[in-house]
Design a protein around this motif. Structure first.
Motif, PDB file in Angstrom:
ATOM      1  N   ARG A 148       0.804  -1.040   0.062  1.00 40.44           N
ATOM      2  CA  ARG A 148       0.140  -0.065  -0.060  1.00 40.44           C
ATOM      3  C   ARG A 148       0.781   1.271   0.069  1.00 40.44           C
ATOM      4  O   ARG A 148       0.250   2.276   0.067  1.00 40.44           O
ATOM      5  N   LYS A 237      -5.711   9.749  -0.759  1.00 37.88           N
ATOM      6  CA  LYS A 237      -4.540   9.311   0.040  1.00 37.88           C
ATOM      7  C   LYS A 237      -4.545   9.809   1.404  1.00 37.88           C
ATOM      8  O   LYS A 237      -4.037   9.107   2.411  1.00 37.88           O
ATOM      9  N   GLN A 239      -7.223  10.879   3.266  1.00 35.72           N
ATOM     10  CA  GLN A 239      -8.245  10.517   3.863  1.00 35.72           C
ATOM     11  C   GLN A 239      -8.187   9.098   4.713  1.00 35.72           C
ATOM     12  O   GLN A 239      -9.173   8.887   5.617  1.00 35.72           O
ATOM     13  N   ALA A 240      -7.085   8.416   4.119  1.00 33.54           N
ATOM     14  CA  ALA A 240      -6.983   7.100   4.918  1.00 33.54           C
ATOM     15  C   ALA A 240      -6.692   7.254   6.136  1.00 33.54           C
ATOM     16  O   ALA A 240      -6.083   8.003   6.807  1.00 33.54           O
ATOM     17  N   LYS A 241      -7.377   6.211   7.130  1.00 37.65           N
ATOM     18  CA  LYS A 241      -7.245   6.229   8.532  1.00 37.65           C
ATOM     19  C   LYS A 241      -5.805   6.291   8.846  1.00 37.65           C
ATOM     20  O   LYS A 241      -5.475   7.029   9.977  1.00 37.65           O
ATOM     21  N   ASP A 242      -5.140   4.946   8.625  1.00 33.36           N
ATOM     22  CA  ASP A 242      -3.873   5.150   9.294  1.00 33.36           C
ATOM     23  C   ASP A 242      -2.955   6.465   8.593  1.00 33.36           C
ATOM     24  O   ASP A 242      -2.030   6.888   9.165  1.00 33.36           O
ATOM     25  N   THR A 243      -3.092   6.888   7.642  1.00 33.61           N
ATOM     26  CA  THR A 243      -2.405   8.293   6.882  1.00 33.61           C
ATOM     27  C   THR A 243      -2.631   9.212   7.917  1.00 33.61           C
ATOM     28  O   THR A 243      -1.726  10.053   8.207  1.00 33.61           O
TER      29      THR A 243
END
Length: 347
Positions: A148, A237, A239-243
């Motif tokens: 990813r 990109k 808005q991804a939770k881990d990011t």
């Protein structure tokens, strides 16, 4: 120098380490028109431009369709010139602190050009964060590269390595400031007062620490602005939770480092005020010694002046006890003011 990184499993490898693409593209592009004939690998993830030549800039522009900013453009301080979008790519510029020649610490701008699949970094300096990140991602089990991993992850990895590097700088400078503080405040009673040379050395040392902290503050402020901009960005990109969690963590780290740098800067200002105060105290002590000496010599000088007059009738001059008596009176007249000053606590 132009270096292209590809993802191989959980590693980032340069094209020189990628045997399948070695015949297509060398790891460092030559300064010739032939360089433009090579095709950029489709799985390229990161292009690093270090002190790029015009041919290398032209190659990247032709292969990606993205204009490479000049060194002058990267030096602009307006936020609109540091964070903007053009040709479907985001341009992000932040100041990176690094060690130049002679251990001189300087701040240089680094521009990240981010697309959906590719990250291009443009720099005219060699911050150690880039080498540290490239070294970590070239080892298996690094935890930084996976299926990813995208351009944003690589940029955040470089920024994180730089923040960790700045934290090391802060720890080092904090220890040096504590040592300087100890030299100022914890001098033993039997030690000689600080000389002019000592004052000059410690002033130069504290001044250099203050300059370093100001550059550290500049770098941290620029990095935090970059992270805030990315946090406000509504792309898929970011808005991804881990990011978003990663962004928030880096933003908190920069904020805490900024606060600590501000604390150290205040401490530096306090030490500078203390040194200036100590210099004034030493100067006043010297002036006081001269003042007391002048007052102490005034009565003997008066007596000597009286007996130096050329009067024809001064009876004690013809006496045998006249000379020793005059000396004794001079000594007593000098001791009386000194005793008085001592009793008042002026000495």
């Amino acid at each position: 120098m132009l270096t292209i990184y590809l993802r191989k499993g959980d590693l980032l490898v340069t094209t020189a380490a990628d045997q399948e693409n070695m015949a297509v593209l060398p790891s460092s592009m030559p300064d010739s028109d032939a360089a433009c004939a090579h095709i950029l690998p489709s799985d390229a993830l990161w292009i690093d431009l270090l002190n790029p030549s015009r041919q290398e800039e032209k190659y990247v522009e032709e292969q990606t369709g993205i204009p490479i900013p000049t060194r002058e453009d990267m030096g602009e301080i307006e936020e609109s010139n540091r964070f903007y979008s053009e040709n479907g790519a985001q341009f992000l510029t932040a100041p990176f602190l690094h060690i130049g020649h002679g251990e001189h610490r300087i701040v240089s701008p680094v521009t990240f050009i981010m697309t959906d699949k590719l990250l291009i970094s443009v720099r005219y300096a060699e911050p150690k964060a880039f080498a540290l990140y490239a070294s970590r991602t070239s080892k298996s089990g690094n935890g930084l590269v996976n299926n990813r991993t995208n351009s944003l992850c690589i940029m955040l990895g470089i920024v994180e390595a730089n923040i960790n590097r700045l934290a090391d700088f802060v720890e080092n400078i904090s220890e040096k400031i504590d040592n300087a503080s100890h030299r100022i405040y914890h001098r033993q009673a039997n030690m000689r007062p600080m000389s002019t040379q000592n004052f000059r050395e410690i002033l130069n040392e504290i001044g250099s620490h203050g300059t370093f902290l100001s550059r550290m503050r500049e770098s941290l402020s620029g990095l935090r602005r970059l992270l805030v901009y990315l946090t406000a960005n509504t792309s898929a990109k970011t808005q991804a939770k881990d990011t978003r969690s990663w962004l928030k963590s880096l933003e908190r780290d920069t904020q805490s480092l900024e606060n600590y740098v501000d604390f150290l800067s205040n401490k530096i200002n306090f030490l500078l005020d203390t040194i200036v105060g100590l210099i004034s105290v030493e100067q006043n002590a010297i002036i006081k010694i001269f003042s007391v000496a002048a007052v102490g010599f005034m009565p003997p000088t008066l007596i000597a002046s009286i007996y130096g007059m050329n009067f024809s009738f001064m009876p004690e001059l013809s006496e045998k006890w006249g000379y020793p008596a005059a000396l004794i009176v001079m000594i007593i007249s000098a001791l009386i003011p000194l005793y008085y000053f001592r009793k008042k606590g002026w000495l």
